[in-house]
Design a protein around this motif. Structure first.
Motif, PDB file in Angstrom:
ATOM      1  N   ALA A  37       0.823  -1.213   0.000  1.00 20.25           N
ATOM      2  CA  ALA A  37       0.000   0.000   0.000  1.00 20.25           C
ATOM      3  C   ALA A  37       0.852   1.256   0.000  1.00 20.25           C
ATOM      4  O   ALA A  37       0.312   2.367  -0.087  1.00 20.25           O
ATOM      5  CB  ALA A  37      -0.930   0.002   1.213  1.00 20.25           C
ATOM      6  N   MET A  38       2.190   1.115   0.087  1.00 17.76           N
ATOM      7  CA  MET A  38       3.073   2.282   0.061  1.00 17.76           C
ATOM      8  C   MET A  38       3.110   2.943  -1.309  1.00 17.76           C
ATOM      9  O   MET A  38       3.726   3.997  -1.472  1.00 17.76           O
ATOM     10  CB  MET A  38       4.505   1.863   0.445  1.00 17.76           C
ATOM     11  N   ALA A  39       2.466   2.321  -2.309  1.00 14.60           N
ATOM     12  CA  ALA A  39       2.389   2.964  -3.623  1.00 14.60           C
ATOM     13  C   ALA A  39       1.511   4.204  -3.591  1.00 14.60           C
ATOM     14  O   ALA A  39       1.503   4.982  -4.544  1.00 14.60           O
ATOM     15  CB  ALA A  39       1.851   1.964  -4.650  1.00 14.60           C
ATOM     16  N   ALA A  40       0.773   4.398  -2.514  1.00 17.11           N
ATOM     17  CA  ALA A  40      -0.071   5.581  -2.374  1.00 17.11           C
ATOM     18  C   ALA A  40       0.792   6.815  -2.159  1.00 17.11           C
ATOM     19  O   ALA A  40       1.958   6.731  -1.747  1.00 17.11           O
ATOM     20  CB  ALA A  40      -1.030   5.397  -1.197  1.00 17.11           C
ATOM     21  N   PRO A  41       0.260   8.008  -2.415  1.00 13.87           N
ATOM     22  CA  PRO A  41       1.002   9.236  -2.072  1.00 13.87           C
ATOM     23  C   PRO A  41       1.341   9.264  -0.583  1.00 13.87           C
ATOM     24  O   PRO A  41       0.597   8.730   0.255  1.00 13.87           O
ATOM     25  CB  PRO A  41       0.014  10.355  -2.438  1.00 13.87           C
ATOM     26  N   THR A  42       2.447   9.878  -0.239  1.00 15.52           N
ATOM     27  CA  THR A  42       2.914   9.880   1.149  1.00 15.52           C
ATOM     28  C   THR A  42       1.897  10.465   2.127  1.00 15.52           C
ATOM     29  O   THR A  42       1.773   9.954   3.249  1.00 15.52           O
ATOM     30  CB  THR A  42       4.258  10.620   1.241  1.00 15.52           C
ATOM     31  N   PRO A  43       1.135  11.519   1.793  1.00 11.69           N
ATOM     32  CA  PRO A  43       0.102  11.959   2.747  1.00 11.69           C
ATOM     33  C   PRO A  43      -0.900  10.856   3.078  1.00 11.69           C
ATOM     34  O   PRO A  43      -1.359  10.760   4.222  1.00 11.69           O
ATOM     35  CB  PRO A  43      -0.570  13.122   2.014  1.00 11.69           C
ATOM     36  N   VAL A  44      -1.220  10.031   2.104  1.00 15.01           N
ATOM     37  CA  VAL A  44      -2.133   8.910   2.356  1.00 15.01           C
ATOM     38  C   VAL A  44      -1.473   7.905   3.292  1.00 15.01           C
ATOM     39  O   VAL A  44      -2.095   7.412   4.242  1.00 15.01           O
ATOM     40  CB  VAL A  44      -2.538   8.244   1.025  1.00 15.01           C
ATOM     41  N   SER A  45      -0.209   7.586   3.035  1.00 12.04           N
ATOM     42  CA  SER A  45       0.499   6.635   3.897  1.00 12.04           C
ATOM     43  C   SER A  45       0.587   7.145   5.324  1.00 12.04           C
ATOM     44  O   SER A  45       0.385   6.391   6.284  1.00 12.04           O
ATOM     45  CB  SER A  45       1.900   6.372   3.340  1.00 12.04           C
ATOM     46  N   SER A  46       0.900   8.432   5.489  1.00  8.64           N
ATOM     47  CA  SER A  46       1.030   8.968   6.844  1.00  8.64           C
ATOM     48  C   SER A  46      -0.310   8.961   7.572  1.00  8.64           C
ATOM     49  O   SER A  46      -0.343   8.842   8.801  1.00  8.64           O
ATOM     50  CB  SER A  46       1.584  10.395   6.781  1.00  8.64           C
TER      51      SER A  46
END
Length: 967
Positions: A232-241
């Protein structure tokens, strides 16, 4: 109503954000940030109330089924709600500067706000069925967020993987919730939390526990379902955070905390929950050491810390539950800041590969300092918040059982945690400055760094002053879970020299030594796999499982299914006949003792004609479709007259209009089917195999039809027991405000069913329209039929439909039909207005109005009708569904069950007193949707004629052109 507003506000913001222009970056950010900020303010305003008890808002939905919309705010829900809205606000600020101007920002913030609303729904739900609904909504919205950059293959795969695993877990949770409702007798959370002994002693406790645990463990990425989170880290970093600090992965541990009072305390709970937790804690920490991607390291560290929380909850002691709740907050703060710092590094340097990053402290001193403090908190360094909850974890591990294995596992996990934290710090921020980076690193915009600064400040404040900063809020959350079982605990920074402190020091020293050893002898930078575990690949197991399931489904489809309709219908009828034969006893088909009514010759003649038409339609369906359709319509008319015979005017009127509309639509559809050629025309003899197949079909059809007829006759000749007719007959007028029981039943007593039916009708119409837009008829079906081609000498043949209607042979009928249109519309309005007291209603009125439009199509053609009437079927469908939903929501917001009818008595000049039931608006929605759905299908079929005429004209023009010869 603040609680209801808190839950609905993100969804409203999501809808607004979706319609903003793509270049309105600041507007989108202000909208999303404003929604999150208002959520934080509402939480702060509600805090004094939750310190005094549980705050509940209950809205009746389906009270007869025990399903009400219940919002419940206690200390635990408040704490999670603050994390969701508070960190959500910081993520919005961060995302404003992280996202590229080329990204479709409205879609991003719309998905983010919808996800925020889904998470708030999970933590605020006071009904378990409602909780599951929001639970699955988090899976759906997270799928959209992870796959936001859908042009990337890894984003699409990661989104599908996350959705598959968490949605399957949600189905297991739904089954477990159904078992809880069966065991307790209610889905209300307060009643469930008061039934702990009943649940733990129930024979269904173990299967229920397994199903609930599957839901929680899949959502929180616990072993063996941990593999989806790194992808799921393929998401943009704001989503990951956001997803991996305060929201999605915390939903699973929230569920375990919420149900801890009623499910914990048994050996099954310990081995299932604690076992999954300790495996995840160790595996996640060990794998994180060998990751080269910054977000990959943080993802596996998240898995490990979630395993720590799960392990604490699985221990079953009140102090362990306190430590779990405390670590939820601590992990949210330092992990959100670390993800944001990793995003800043990627944003400013162009890479997240730690093998290429080094010496960033010289180029980004402020960001590096913030990231190092957050990493130290993750490692459990004293005077930071992570140290406090980890020391509580070490203390609890010493009390589990009589063995020391849990203490050893906790210490080893602590060593691994220090190792990957030290690698994050040393490999990225120290050493020689990197020279081959895509961008020259520098400090980001100060507003982009602000969320990281605030979160790191929280890590320091909680770490130094825990009792003042977090103590009251933690106690409110703990007491809402444990109640009278709340133990004595201390949030002091110093507890003296004891075993937990020794374990913390051992973890710190051991982690430093392990990191130095791996750097010197382990070749961390050149190691492409995880030692000892590289053969165990969760992604590979997941994909293999999906592959086997797909192949198994293909095998079953090949064996049991067919692309032809006839074998599918044959299989369904055979299964129905077989099940009926197995369950019915022969005596059940014998006639009963009820006296028969005298036979009427006219009724017998009617059914003989109808039966003959039905048989004729089946006989002619293959090669003479028009004749079959005509006889099928005659059969429908016979059924309609039967309803009239038995004094069912509503059914008769509906049947007549349905027959009219469907006959026209089927006629339009049959036009584009290729003609069937009989074998005799091809000079082929009918094979014996074909005769046997037809005989088989005849026997099966006869067995099904005669069996159903015998069963119906046996039922109708038996005495009628108690039924529900009296209930509706006695309550239709006083409670429904109408004397037409059928209409009152549809728009009042069973309006929820009607809402579902019109929703299905809307979906069917949209599906037919979408399919026919891409449908292209067979080439042999495009030319005019032979009946029309033989009339080429007729001047009308060269005219279009509009020309025939304006000045051709259809001019007179067209004038009559155009004059008839407002009259038919008036008739439709008449049947609509009288429907609550006399035969009629929205459904019938909608079909009458549809027939009025169909007649115009038949006379003047699609182009003329759509030019002059200018109706939009999609708008009719949306309006119909909107009116039906608003009727229900109006009653709901007034404190009554959903779709409850209310009647207002109004006195008007010349008309006197009239009654206006709210069901009138619902019925108006039914009318609008029926019109929109019918006309949408009509438009889709009519446009086939327009497209085909263009193709035919183009073909004829091409044939008439003389070939060009070159000399």
């Amino acid at each position: 109503m603040l609680l209801l507003f808190l839950c609905l506000l993100p969804f409203l913001g999501s809808v607004v954000a979706a319609f903003l222009p793509s270049n309105a970056r600041n507007t989108e950010a202000w909208l999303a940030g404003g929604v999150a900020l208002v959520g934080v303010i509402i939480n702060l305003l509600l805090y004094p109330q939750i310190t005094e008890g549980v705050l509940r808002v209950q809205l009746a939905w389906l009270p007869g089924s025990g399903l009400d919309v219940v919002l419940r705010l206690d200390g635990l829900a408040w704490l999670f709600s603050m994390l969701i809205t508070g960190i959500g606000l910081l993520v919005v600020i961060y995302a404003r500067y992280y996202m590229s101007p080329k990204d479709p920002v409205p879609r991003f913030f719309s998905f983010l706000l919808a996800f925020m609303g889904a998470m708030l729904g999970v933590v605020l739900s006071g009904n378990l069925i409602q909780l599951v609904l929001f639970w699955e909504l988090t899976s759906l919205t997270s799928f959209l967020l992870i796959g936001y950059w859908h042009h990337r293959v890894d984003a699409r795969r990661g989104a599908r993987m996350a959705f598959t695993v968490t949605a399957c877990g949600g189905l297991c949770l739904f089954a477990g919730v159904l078992l809880i409702g069966h065991m307790v007798g209610s889905y209300d959370l307060d009643l469930v939390l008061a039934a702990g002994d009943l649940l733990r002693e129930h024979p269904l406790y173990l299967p229920m526990l397994i199903l609930v645990a599957l839901g929680a463990l899949t959502k929180s990425a616990q072993f063996p379902f941990h593999f989806w989170l790194p992808h799921a880290m393929a998401a943009p970093t704001p989503v990951s955070s956001y997803l991996h600090s305060a929201t999605m992965v915390k939903a699973g541990v929230f569920l375990l905390i919420r149900l801890w009072p009623v499910l914990a305390g048994t050996p099954e709970w310990f081995w299932l929950i604690a076992g999954a937790g300790v495996c995840t804690l160790l595996l996640g920490a060990f794998i994180a050491i060998f990751q080269h991607d910054l977000k990959g390291l943080l993802a596996y560290s998240t898995i490990s810390h979630l395993g720590l929380i799960t392990l604490l909850l699985g221990m079953g002691s009140p102090l362990a539950a306190v430590a779990a709740i405390f670590h939820v907050v601590n992990h949210a703060t330092f992990k959100a800041s670390l993800f944001m710092a990793a995003g800043i590094i990627d944003h400013e340097s162009g890479t997240r590969d730690m093998r290429r990053l080094s010496g960033l402290w010289r180029m980004m001193p402020i960001t590096s300092t913030l990231a190092m403090v957050a990493s130290a908190s993750m490692a459990g360094v004293p005077l930071l918040n992570g140290f406090l909850s980890k020391e509580m974890f070490f203390a609890e591990s010493l009390l589990v059982g009589e063995d020391w294995w849990m203490s050893v596992a906790a210490t080893v996990a602590g060593i691994f945690g220090v190792t990957y934290s030290l690698r994050f710090i040393h490999d990225v921020f120290f050493g020689a400055p990197a020279q081959d980076l895509p961008h020259q690193p520098h400090e980001p915009n100060r507003w982009m760094r602000l969320p990281v600064e605030l979160l790191v400040l929280l890590c320091l404040v909680v770490g130094v002053f825990p009792a003042i900063s977090i103590g009251p809020y933690l106690y409110a959350a703990v007491f809402s879970v444990l109640g009278e079982q709340t133990p004595e605990y201390s949030l002091a920074v110093w507890h003296g020299f004891n075993l937990p402190l020794l374990m913390s020091l051992l973890a710190l020293v051991g982690g430093v030594l392990l990191y130095l050893a791996l750097r010197r002898w382990g070749n961390l930078a050149r190691n492409e796999g995880v030692p000892l575990l590289h053969r165990f690949n969760g992604k590979r197991a997941y994909e293999y499982t999906l592959l086997r399931l797909t192949r198994g489904a293909s095998w079953l489809e090949h064996r049991l299914a067919s692309t032809r309709l006839q074998p599918q219908v044959l299989l369904m009828v055979l299964v129905a006949v077989a099940l009926a034969a197995l369950t019915l006893q022969p005596a059940a088909l014998l006639p009963g003792e009820r006296a028969l009514t005298p036979l009427d010759p006219l009724f017998i003649l009617l059914w003989l004609v109808g039966g003959a038409c039905a048989i004729g339609a089946a006989w002619q369906a293959k090669f003479h479709r028009l004749a079959a359709l005509g006889m099928l319509g005659a059969t429908g008319v016979a059924v309609c007259l039967t309803f009239v015979w038995f004094s069912a005017p509503d059914l008769a009127l509906t049947q007549l209009m349905v027959e009219t509309v469907t006959t026209v639509l089927l006629l339009l559809g049959l036009r584009w089917l290729p003609s069937r050629i009989e074998s005799q025309e091809l000079g082929l003899a009918t094979r014996a195999q074909d005769r046997l197949r037809r005989l088989r079909d005849l026997v099966v059809a006869a067995a099904a039809g005669l069996g159903l007829a015998a069963l119906s006759y046996a039922v109708m000749t038996r005495p009628v027991g108690e039924n529900i007719a009296g209930f509706f007959l006695s309550r239709a007028l006083p409670e429904g405000g109408g004397s037409n029981v059928v209409n009152v039943l549809l728009v009042d007593f069973r309006s929820f069913d009607t809402l579902g039916e019109i929703s299905v009708l809307a979906v069917v119409a949209l599906t037919v329209y979408a399919l026919l837009r891409r449908f292209r008829p067979a080439p042999e079906s495009i030319p005019s039929p032979r009946q029309q081609s033989s009339l080429k000498s007729d001047p009308a043949f060269a005219q279009t439909a509009a020309e025939q209607a304006e000045r051709g042979y259809l001019m007179v009928p067209t004038l009559f039909m155009r004059a008839l249109f407002p009259i038919m519309a008036l008739v439709a309005a008449y049947f609509f207005m009288r429907g609550h007291n006399l035969p009629g209603g929205g459904f019938v009125a909608g079909l009458i109005f549809t027939v009025a439009v169909i007649v115009q199509y038949m006379m003047a053609g699609a182009h003329w009708v759509e030019t002059h009437l200018r109706y939009h079927p999609h708008n009719w469908i949306v309006t119909g569904l909107g009116l039906a939903l608003l009727t229900g929501l109006g009653a709901w917001l007034a404190g009554y069950p959903f779709l409850t009818t209310h009647t207002a008595h109004v006195t008007l000049p010349w008309l006197g007193e009239i009654h206006l039931p709210s069901a009138f608006i619902f019925d108006l929605g039914v009318f609008a949707l029926v019109v929109g759905a019918s006309l949408l299908i009509l438009v889709a079929l009519a446009h086939q004629s327009v497209r085909s005429h263009r193709v035919e004209e183009h073909r004829q023009q091409t044939e008439q052109q003389e070939p060009v010869s070159w000399k």
